[in-house]
Design a protein around this motif. Structure first.
Motif, short mmCIF file in Angstrom:
data_model
loop_
_atom_site.label_atom_id
_atom_site.label_comp_id
_atom_site.label_asym_id
_atom_site.label_seq_id
_atom_site.Cartn_x
_atom_site.Cartn_y
_atom_site.Cartn_z
N CYS A 117 -10.93 17.68 -21.30
CA CYS A 117 -11.32 18.31 -22.55
C CYS A 117 -10.99 19.79 -22.51
O CYS A 117 -11.56 20.59 -23.22
N ALA A 118 -10.03 20.14 -21.66
CA ALA A 118 -9.66 21.54 -21.51
C ALA A 118 -9.26 22.21 -22.82
O ALA A 118 -9.65 23.34 -23.08
N PRO A 119 -8.45 21.55 -23.68
CA PRO A 119 -8.05 22.24 -24.91
C PRO A 119 -9.23 22.72 -25.74
O PRO A 119 -9.20 23.80 -26.31
N ALA A 120 -10.30 21.91 -25.80
CA ALA A 120 -11.45 22.32 -26.60
C ALA A 120 -12.24 23.43 -25.93
O ALA A 120 -12.63 24.41 -26.56
N LEU A 121 -12.46 23.28 -24.60
CA LEU A 121 -13.29 24.25 -23.91
C LEU A 121 -12.57 25.56 -23.66
O LEU A 121 -13.20 26.61 -23.53
N ALA B 157 -11.41 32.61 -27.64
CA ALA B 157 -12.48 33.16 -28.46
C ALA B 157 -11.86 33.98 -29.59
O ALA B 157 -10.74 34.50 -29.46
N PRO B 158 -12.55 34.10 -30.70
CA PRO B 158 -12.02 34.90 -31.80
C PRO B 158 -11.73 36.33 -31.35
O PRO B 158 -12.49 36.92 -30.59
N LYS B 159 -10.63 36.88 -31.83
CA LYS B 159 -10.28 38.24 -31.48
C LYS B 159 -11.26 39.22 -32.13
O LYS B 159 -11.67 39.01 -33.27
N PRO B 160 -11.65 40.25 -31.40
CA PRO B 160 -12.55 41.24 -32.01
C PRO B 160 -11.87 41.93 -33.18
O PRO B 160 -10.64 42.06 -33.23
#
Length: 264
Positions: free
Chosen positions: A19-23, A27-30
């Motif tokens: 499940c690597a692609p999901a985990l 993270a969203p860029k600041p």
């Protein structure tokens, strides 16, 4: 206890699948840091360029007025020192070159700073020239900076037919405010900054009026009484070593009034 080194190993160990692609999804860029108007990211290349206008300065040295503090007359670097000293060599003499009436950056020697501060409101005059032989582009071309203690950097750059982000071109308050217009002279020619400092009015811990800065580049107003944060009533003047042999000459400061009695 099993202690996997990555989320993908954890999925394999516990679930028998990957499940690597999901985990591992990024993270969203600041959100980008914005300039004070809130309309543009700092150093945005999408920002409209200031209009190019004719400079109103011919490169002739401007005499210091009566009462001005002479910071560089071209005969000595006694008013200047290196900003950082080596503990093994505490000698603080300015390491830049002095010849033909000007001071020139010696790359990789570091920033130079005045031995005395500029105090109170006043008019600072600086003449400067970027190298006549053009090398590099953008921020790599004729780069230095004017730092007045308590104020943002006033950028020095060869901005003659040299594109870069507007809040980093010649006359910008770096990363904050682009110049209103581009009044640059060609590489190698002498240019002038006339900078008017208006210190903050403070009473105790309260700032009654913000400090302000106006800048004329080659006789053209490019920063118009800009309100800025800060409350310093004095600060040294320093020039940046950005690796380019930028020249400076004929530097003086004319105080307007004595330090305000209510200022701290």
């Amino acid at each position: 206890m099993y202690s996997p080194k990555s989320p993908s190993l954890l999925c394999t160990a516990l679930l028998g699948l990957s499940c690597a692609p999901a985990l591992l999804a990024q993270a969203p860029k600041p959100a980008p840091r914005m300039t004070p108007d809130g309309l543009w990211p700092v150093h945005s290349m999408e920002r409209p360029r200031p209009e190019v206008v004719p400079p109103q300065y011919d490169g002739t040295p401007r005499p210091a007025p009566t009462g001005a503090v002479i910071l560089l007359d071209g005969t000595s670097l006694s008013q200047w020192k290196r900003a950082k000293t080596d503990p093994a060599n505490p000698k603080d003499d300015a390491p830049w070159k002095l010849e033909n009436g000007f001071m020139e950056v010696v790359p990789k020697t570091g920033t130079v700073v005045t031995r005395i501060p500029l105090s109170g409101d006043g008019h600072l005059h600086i003449e400067w020239a970027t190298p006549a032989t053009v090398s590099g582009n953008g921020q790599g071309r004729g780069n230095s900076g004017v730092f007045i203690g308590g104020y943002p950097e006033v950028q020095v750059l060869d901005s003659w037919k040299n594109d870069t982000y507007p809040d980093g071109q010649a006359g910008a308050l770096y990363g904050l405010y682009p110049p209103l217009v581009n009044a640059s002279r060609p590489p190698g020619e002498w240019q002038a900054y006339d900078i008017v400092l208006t210190r903050a009015k403070v009473q105790g811990d309260t700032v009654l009026e913000k400090q302000r800065l106006s800048v004329w580049h080659n006789g053209v107003l490019i920063q118009d009484h800009v309100a800025l944060e800060g409350r310093a009533q004095e600060g040294t003047l320093s020039f940046q070593d950005h690796g380019n042999p930028v020249r400076f000459r004929n530097i003086w400061f004319q105080p307007f009034t004595p330090k305000r009695s209510g200022a701290q």
